[in-house]
Design a protein around this motif. Structure first.
Motif, mmCIF file in Angstrom:
data_model
loop_
_atom_site.group_PDB
_atom_site.id
_atom_site.type_symbol
_atom_site.label_atom_id
_atom_site.label_comp_id
_atom_site.label_asym_id
_atom_site.label_seq_id
_atom_site.Cartn_x
_atom_site.Cartn_y
_atom_site.Cartn_z
ATOM 1 N N ARG A 91 -1.770 -5.243 14.454
ATOM 2 C CA ARG A 91 -0.692 -6.013 13.827
ATOM 3 C C ARG A 91 0.675 -5.447 14.161
ATOM 4 O O ARG A 91 0.817 -4.283 14.543
ATOM 5 N N GLY A 96 9.644 -5.823 6.081
ATOM 6 C CA GLY A 96 8.958 -5.441 4.844
ATOM 7 C C GLY A 96 8.210 -4.137 5.087
ATOM 8 O O GLY A 96 6.986 -4.090 5.085
ATOM 9 N N HIS A 98 7.291 -0.153 4.293
ATOM 10 C CA HIS A 98 7.138 0.784 3.166
ATOM 11 C C HIS A 98 7.354 0.078 1.835
ATOM 12 O O HIS A 98 7.820 0.681 0.870
ATOM 13 N N ASP A 100 4.661 -2.164 0.841
ATOM 14 C CA ASP A 100 3.345 -2.609 0.332
ATOM 15 C C ASP A 100 2.815 -1.717 -0.783
ATOM 16 O O ASP A 100 2.287 -2.210 -1.781
ATOM 17 N N TYR A 101 2.995 -0.398 -0.651
ATOM 18 C CA TYR A 101 2.482 0.484 -1.710
ATOM 19 C C TYR A 101 3.453 0.572 -2.885
ATOM 20 O O TYR A 101 3.235 1.335 -3.819
ATOM 21 N N GLY A 398 6.006 -0.386 11.300
ATOM 22 C CA GLY A 398 4.930 0.519 10.882
ATOM 23 C C GLY A 398 5.482 1.700 10.105
ATOM 24 O O GLY A 398 6.625 1.692 9.643
HETATM 25 C C1 GLA Z 1 1.376 2.086 7.459
HETATM 26 C C2 GLA Z 1 0.474 1.760 6.286
HETATM 27 C C3 GLA Z 1 0.850 0.410 5.681
HETATM 28 C C4 GLA Z 1 2.351 0.380 5.354
HETATM 29 C C5 GLA Z 1 3.160 0.820 6.559
HETATM 30 C C6 GLA Z 1 4.624 0.926 6.256
HETATM 31 O O1 GLA Z 1 1.154 1.168 8.488
HETATM 32 O O2 GLA Z 1 -0.866 1.708 6.698
HETATM 33 O O3 GLA Z 1 0.082 0.175 4.539
HETATM 34 O O4 GLA Z 1 2.629 1.154 4.233
HETATM 35 O O5 GLA Z 1 2.735 2.062 7.060
HETATM 36 O O6 GLA Z 1 5.169 -0.311 5.936
#
Ligand code: GLA
Length: 447
Positions: A91, A96, A98, A100-101, A398
């Motif tokens: 992917r 968007g 950092h 998701d958590y 990422g």
């Molecule tokens: C990594 C994590 C994702 C997300 C990104 C940052 O890819 O696996 O869950 O937190 O970093 O957006």
């Protein structure tokens, strides 16, 4: 992805293993078998494609759905055609980061680079597993799934299998081969693709009627609890539920999602810095803790917040006194990034790609200055990109600390853009960037 030591690129196309090496001898004879096949192939002039899914090799060609390569790999190793084949994409996150958590919003797309699986059932409870990318084989019993310290690449498959079993889905033994062309440690979620691919493989092999979102959550659990790497839900979600020619807008709190169409006159161009994400895991853990700490302090002022998702820009200003400078900036990144995603969806849907690009650029600045997860290499790639004609937006994508940037580029400018990036990166840092012009693709669990 890399070549196994001393082993030449693996072989494709129409070569069967020597008959005396029947598949029941696997895995002890596997490496030898592959070597023999390879040498037979080179003698007969059979095309050899870089078996190692290094992004710059022609192996990239196999990622198209329906390509028979993984079937042929299976056949060469196990002697028969596989019963099922599945493909799980990597992917790229458009915006968007950092979030998701922090229960926030993300907008990733699945790309046309994948980890592919081929396999068949066995009558017993043994899983025989071969990784093309690591050129390694392992065997484990479904009755006692343990972490493997020596063959860590196998833990993603083990973890997903273990949690399915623990949830009462009885699996059968299987012979399995997997590999692909999602570059490893490049921030394009190759590990999520292995997890989701494993889940999709079991679903298809055994005809399990399982909800895709359940499988996405289970895949994330394998990464967090079995492999032991912290992450949010984004990567597994998009690898499972991506859609061709669409990005996916996901609310990471309640997991509501919707696919947002992408225009085909604009390309998603991914630039790989080639720098492995050395600090990614430890710094990721630090960011997780800082976000939690910021929430606790903001809540201590009387605001009803359980995650940074609940914090509005004005709330953050009013809570400034209880936050250190670092915590304030970390929180400001997340709060403003969530706002940017919400605006990005609107402008994407209304066709205002210029504004979408500006939001991507602002996201990069915020990740660089407030969240401090960029790197010199990523900054150079982004700065070179910002100067190119036809670029709508560019940012790191990422977790950061190496890996890739994502760029939105007008179709007619994409080729020249790619060349300019490679040149500019080389001139500035003496390093070699790889550039992939990507297509948004279907997830492994999409109906
Ligand atoms: C990594 C994590 C994702 C997300 C990104 C940052 O890819 O696996 O869950 O937190 O970093 O957006």
């Amino acid at each position: 992805m890399r070549c196994g030591a001393g082993v030449p690129p693996a072989v494709l196309g129409g070569v069967s293993p020597p008959p005396e090496l029947g598949h029941q001898h696997y895995p002890g004879l596997l490496v030898e078998t592959i070597r023999q096949i390879q040498s037979a192939a080179s003698e007969t002039g059979v095309i050899i494609i870089g078996g190692l899914p290094h992004p710059a090799t022609p192996f990239a060609a196999h990622s198209k759905r329906g390509d028979p390569m993984i079937e042929q790999r299976f056949k060469a190793i196990y002697g028969t055609a596989p019963e099922v084949v599945v493909r799980a994409p990597g992917r790229v996150n458009l915006i968007g980061e950092h979030t998701d958590y922090n229960d926030g919003f993300v907008l990733p797309a699945a790309i046309d680079r994948s980890i592919d699986f081929a396999g068949r059932k066995r009558a017993d409870r043994t899983v025989r597993l071969h990784s093309l990318d690591f050129d390694g084989s392992v065997e484990f019993s479904l009755d006692d799934i343990q972490k493997d310290g020596a063959n860590r690449w196998s833990n993603y498959v083990r973890g997903v299998s273990k949690y399915l079993e623990e949830d009462g889905h009885r699996l059968s033994g299987a012979d399995l081969v997997f590999g692909g062309n999602v570059p490893r440690e490049a921030g394009l979620s190759s590990s999520a693709a292995v997890e989701v691919g494993t889940a999709a493989f079991w679903k298809k092999l055994l005809g399990l009627e399982l909800d895709p979102v359940y499988l996405v959550k289970l895949s994330r659990k394998a990464e967090n609890q079995f492999v032991g790497v912290p992450c949010g839900i984004m990567d597994q979600f998009i690898s499972g539920l991506g859609r061709a020619n669409h990005a996916l807008f996901l609310d990471c709190r309640d997991l509501h999602y919707r696919h947002v169409p992408l225009r085909d006159d604009v390309k998603i161009v991914v630039c790989n810095s080639g720098v492995k994400r050395a600090l990614a895991q430890s710094e990721y853990e630090v960011r997780l803790k800082q976000c939690r700490e910021a929430v606790a302090r903001i809540a201590s002022t009387g605001l009803a917040v359980t995650s940074l998702r609940d914090v509005k820009p004005l709330d953050l200003e009013s809570a400034r006194a209880v936050l250190s400078d670092v915590l304030f900036r970390r929180a400001r990144h997340v709060v403003t990034e969530n706002e940017r995603v919400l605006e990005a969806i609107k402008v994407l849907e209304s066709g205002n790609l210029e504004r979408f690009g500006e939001l991507m650029n602002a996201s990069h600045v915020s990740l660089r200055d407030d969240y401090e997860v960029s790197s010199k290499e990523l900054d150079v790639l982004v700065e070179v990109a910002w100067k190119q004609p036809g670029v709508l937006g560019a940012r790191m994508t990422g977790a950061g600390f190496g890996g890739c940037t994502v760029n939105l580029v007008r179709q007619e400018a994409a080729e020249a853009f790619s060349e300019a990036i490679i040149r500019g990166y080389k001139e500035a840092l003496g390093l070699k960037a790889e550039v992939y012009i990507c297509k948004a693709s279907e997830g492994a669990l999409s109906a």
